[in-house]
Design a protein around this motif. Structure first.
Motif, PDB file in Angstrom:
ATOM      1  N   VAL A  14       9.026 -31.405  19.577  1.00 38.29           N
ATOM      2  CA  VAL A  14       7.602 -31.415  19.915  1.00 38.29           C
ATOM      3  C   VAL A  14       7.494 -31.459  21.435  1.00 38.29           C
ATOM      4  CG1 VAL A  14       5.403 -32.645  19.691  1.00 38.29           C
ATOM      5  CG2 VAL A  14       7.016 -32.646  17.775  1.00 38.29           C
ATOM      6  N   SER A  15       6.843 -30.444  21.996  1.00 36.55           N
ATOM      7  CA  SER A  15       6.561 -30.493  23.429  1.00 36.55           C
ATOM      8  C   SER A  15       5.321 -31.366  23.616  1.00 36.55           C
ATOM      9  CB  SER A  15       6.370 -29.086  23.996  1.00 36.55           C
ATOM     10  OG  SER A  15       5.284 -28.434  23.373  1.00 36.55           O
ATOM     11  N   LEU A  16       4.918 -31.580  24.846  1.00 35.15           N
ATOM     12  CA  LEU A  16       3.826 -32.514  25.100  1.00 35.15           C
ATOM     13  C   LEU A  16       2.620 -31.833  25.744  1.00 35.15           C
ATOM     14  CD1 LEU A  16       5.910 -35.569  26.337  1.00 35.15           C
ATOM     15  CD2 LEU A  16       4.948 -35.163  24.064  1.00 35.15           C
ATOM     16  N   PRO A  17       1.918 -30.975  24.985  1.00 33.75           N
ATOM     17  CA  PRO A  17       0.671 -30.409  25.510  1.00 33.75           C
ATOM     18  C   PRO A  17      -0.385 -31.518  25.557  1.00 33.75           C
ATOM     19  CG  PRO A  17       0.895 -29.851  23.199  1.00 33.75           C
ATOM     20  CD  PRO A  17       2.168 -30.550  23.609  1.00 33.75           C
ATOM     21  N   PRO A  18      -1.498 -31.310  26.247  1.00 34.88           N
ATOM     22  CA  PRO A  18      -2.535 -32.351  26.327  1.00 34.88           C
ATOM     23  C   PRO A  18      -2.990 -32.879  24.965  1.00 34.88           C
ATOM     24  CG  PRO A  18      -2.994 -30.608  27.896  1.00 34.88           C
ATOM     25  CD  PRO A  18      -1.827 -30.146  27.061  1.00 34.88           C
ATOM     26  N   ASP A  19      -2.949 -32.055  23.943  1.00 33.12           N
ATOM     27  CA  ASP A  19      -3.364 -32.489  22.604  1.00 33.12           C
ATOM     28  C   ASP A  19      -2.426 -33.517  21.977  1.00 33.12           C
ATOM     29  OD1 ASP A  19      -5.620 -30.945  22.575  1.00 33.12           O
ATOM     30  OD2 ASP A  19      -5.057 -29.761  20.836  1.00 33.12           O
ATOM     31  N   LEU A  20      -1.189 -33.621  22.472  1.00 37.26           N
ATOM     32  CA  LEU A  20      -0.198 -34.492  21.830  1.00 37.26           C
ATOM     33  C   LEU A  20       0.462 -35.498  22.761  1.00 37.26           C
ATOM     34  CD1 LEU A  20       1.586 -31.810  19.623  1.00 37.26           C
ATOM     35  CD2 LEU A  20       0.070 -33.630  18.823  1.00 37.26           C
ATOM     36  N   GLU A  37      10.582 -28.674  22.957  1.00 38.12           N
ATOM     37  CA  GLU A  37      10.984 -27.438  22.305  1.00 38.12           C
ATOM     38  C   GLU A  37      10.477 -26.209  23.026  1.00 38.12           C
ATOM     39  OE1 GLU A  37       9.355 -26.204  18.606  1.00 38.12           O
ATOM     40  OE2 GLU A  37       7.418 -26.998  19.068  1.00 38.12           O
ATOM     41  N   LYS A  38      11.130 -25.100  22.740  1.00 37.90           N
ATOM     42  CA  LYS A  38      10.683 -23.794  23.211  1.00 37.90           C
ATOM     43  C   LYS A  38      10.283 -22.908  22.032  1.00 37.90           C
ATOM     44  CE  LYS A  38      13.466 -23.830  27.387  1.00 37.90           C
ATOM     45  NZ  LYS A  38      14.278 -25.012  27.303  1.00 37.90           N
ATOM     46  N   TYR A  39      10.706 -23.282  20.838  1.00 31.30           N
ATOM     47  CA  TYR A  39      10.473 -22.471  19.641  1.00 31.30           C
ATOM     48  C   TYR A  39       8.996 -22.462  19.237  1.00 31.30           C
ATOM     49  CZ  TYR A  39      11.601 -20.496  15.043  1.00 31.30           C
ATOM     50  OH  TYR A  39      11.680 -19.698  13.941  1.00 31.30           O
ATOM     51  N   GLY A  40       8.319 -23.608  19.347  1.00 36.77           N
ATOM     52  CA  GLY A  40       6.888 -23.683  19.068  1.00 36.77           C
ATOM     53  C   GLY A  40       6.499 -24.221  17.711  1.00 36.77           C
ATOM     54  N   HIS A  41       7.407 -24.198  16.760  1.00 38.96           N
ATOM     55  CA  HIS A  41       7.057 -24.585  15.399  1.00 38.96           C
ATOM     56  C   HIS A  41       6.763 -26.073  15.258  1.00 38.96           C
ATOM     57  CE1 HIS A  41       7.554 -25.190  11.030  1.00 38.96           C
ATOM     58  NE2 HIS A  41       6.997 -23.990  10.985  1.00 38.96           N
ATOM     59  N   GLY A  42       7.621 -26.928  15.780  1.00 37.14           N
ATOM     60  CA  GLY A  42       7.419 -28.371  15.650  1.00 37.14           C
ATOM     61  C   GLY A  42       6.157 -28.849  16.342  1.00 37.14           C
ATOM     62  N   THR A  43       5.857 -28.280  17.508  1.00 38.51           N
ATOM     63  CA  THR A  43       4.630 -28.641  18.219  1.00 38.51           C
ATOM     64  C   THR A  43       3.416 -28.211  17.414  1.00 38.51           C
ATOM     65  OG1 THR A  43       5.775 -28.468  20.340  1.00 38.51           O
ATOM     66  CG2 THR A  43       3.370 -28.360  20.388  1.00 38.51           C
ATOM     67  N   HIS A  44       3.489 -27.035  16.812  1.00 40.51           N
ATOM     68  CA  HIS A  44       2.405 -26.552  15.945  1.00 40.51           C
ATOM     69  C   HIS A  44       2.175 -27.518  14.780  1.00 40.51           C
ATOM     70  CE1 HIS A  44       0.007 -23.720  13.568  1.00 40.51           C
ATOM     71  NE2 HIS A  44       0.830 -23.970  12.564  1.00 40.51           N
ATOM     72  N   VAL A  45       3.250 -27.924  14.116  1.00 45.44           N
ATOM     73  CA  VAL A  45       3.149 -28.856  12.984  1.00 45.44           C
ATOM     74  C   VAL A  45       2.567 -30.190  13.453  1.00 45.44           C
ATOM     75  CG1 VAL A  45       4.513 -30.196  11.325  1.00 45.44           C
ATOM     76  CG2 VAL A  45       4.974 -27.757  11.631  1.00 45.44           C
ATOM     77  N   ALA A  46       3.073 -30.713  14.571  1.00 49.46           N
ATOM     78  CA  ALA A  46       2.564 -31.985  15.096  1.00 49.46           C
ATOM     79  C   ALA A  46       1.084 -31.889  15.448  1.00 49.46           C
ATOM     80  CB  ALA A  46       3.380 -32.420  16.307  1.00 49.46           C
ATOM     81  N   GLY A  47       0.653 -30.734  15.956  1.00 47.69           N
ATOM     82  CA  GLY A  47      -0.761 -30.531  16.271  1.00 47.69           C
ATOM     83  C   GLY A  47      -1.637 -30.546  15.035  1.00 47.69           C
ATOM     84  N   ASN A  71       9.089 -37.750  16.827  1.00 50.64           N
ATOM     85  CA  ASN A  71       9.642 -36.414  17.017  1.00 50.64           C
ATOM     86  C   ASN A  71      11.157 -36.462  16.836  1.00 50.64           C
ATOM     87  OD1 ASN A  71      10.441 -33.883  18.051  1.00 50.64           O
ATOM     88  ND2 ASN A  71      10.131 -34.530  20.167  1.00 50.64           N
ATOM     89  N   LEU A  72      11.643 -35.890  15.740  1.00 50.85           N
ATOM     90  CA  LEU A  72      13.082 -35.841  15.464  1.00 50.85           C
ATOM     91  C   LEU A  72      13.506 -34.375  15.413  1.00 50.85           C
ATOM     92  CD1 LEU A  72      13.099 -38.634  12.744  1.00 50.85           C
ATOM     93  CD2 LEU A  72      13.714 -38.853  15.161  1.00 50.85           C
TER      94      LEU A  72
END
Length: 169
Positions: A14-20, A37-47, A71-72
């Motif tokens: 999970v990356s840390l955009p302002p939403d997370l 991450e760079k893939y984007g999937h985990g951040t999307h799920v966390a969002g 975040n694992l």
């Protein structure tokens, strides 16, 4: 709204955009890259789970915006990983359950079913989480009606989504 509840996200990080940025309360990686991450999937799920809608003026808010994200990271920058890393992350989530009040675990990942859920190591790991009192949500898989395995689209649920102790979506 998820206040006081921890949700373990076992994914590509999970990356840390302002939403997370305030929702991620713990991060650990099980791959050679850091927990971002760079893939984007985990951040999307966390969002979807806990995004606060900052980037969309509150138009798009997660289902539990006050929840804490654990975040694992088990998938690399290409979205690939190993059973052993996923199992290690599940075990870590169980160990962190009390500290972060982990009530839910999300695994939006899977691999083909190779054996009965009663002997599959991934299934045994998610059952351990369930026995520890964690609700486990797992992706059904992305095979749909793919007939590349000669199944005519049947039996395409991935492991550990085939385990009856999890919620498969």
């Amino acid at each position: 709204n998820g206040t006081g509840v921890g949700v373990a996200v076992i994914d590509s990080g999970v990356s840390l955009p302002p939403d997370l940025v305030k929702q991620v309360v713990y991060s650990q990686t099980f791959v050679s890259q850091n927990a971002d991450e760079k893939y984007g999937h985990g951040t999307h799920v966390a969002g979807i789970i806990a995004g606060i809608g900052k980037d969309s003026s509150k138009q798009y808010v997660g289902v539990a915006p006050a929840a804490g994200i654990i975040n694992l990271r088990v998938l690399d920058d290409n979205g690939t990983g190993t059973d052993s890393n996923v199992i290690a992350a599940i075990q870590r989530a169980i160990a962190l359950k009390s500290q972060y009040n982990i009530r839910v675990m999300n695994l939006s990942l899977g691999r083909p079913v190779k054996e009965s859920y009663t002997t599959d190591p991934l299934c045994q790991a998610v059952e351990s989480a369930w026995k520890a009192g964690i609700v486990v949500v797992v992706a059904a898989g992305n095979d749909g009606r793919n007939n590349s395995q000669g199944t005519n689209g049947y039996g395409t649920i991935s492991s550990p989504g085939n385990d009856p102790y999890v919620i498969t979506v």
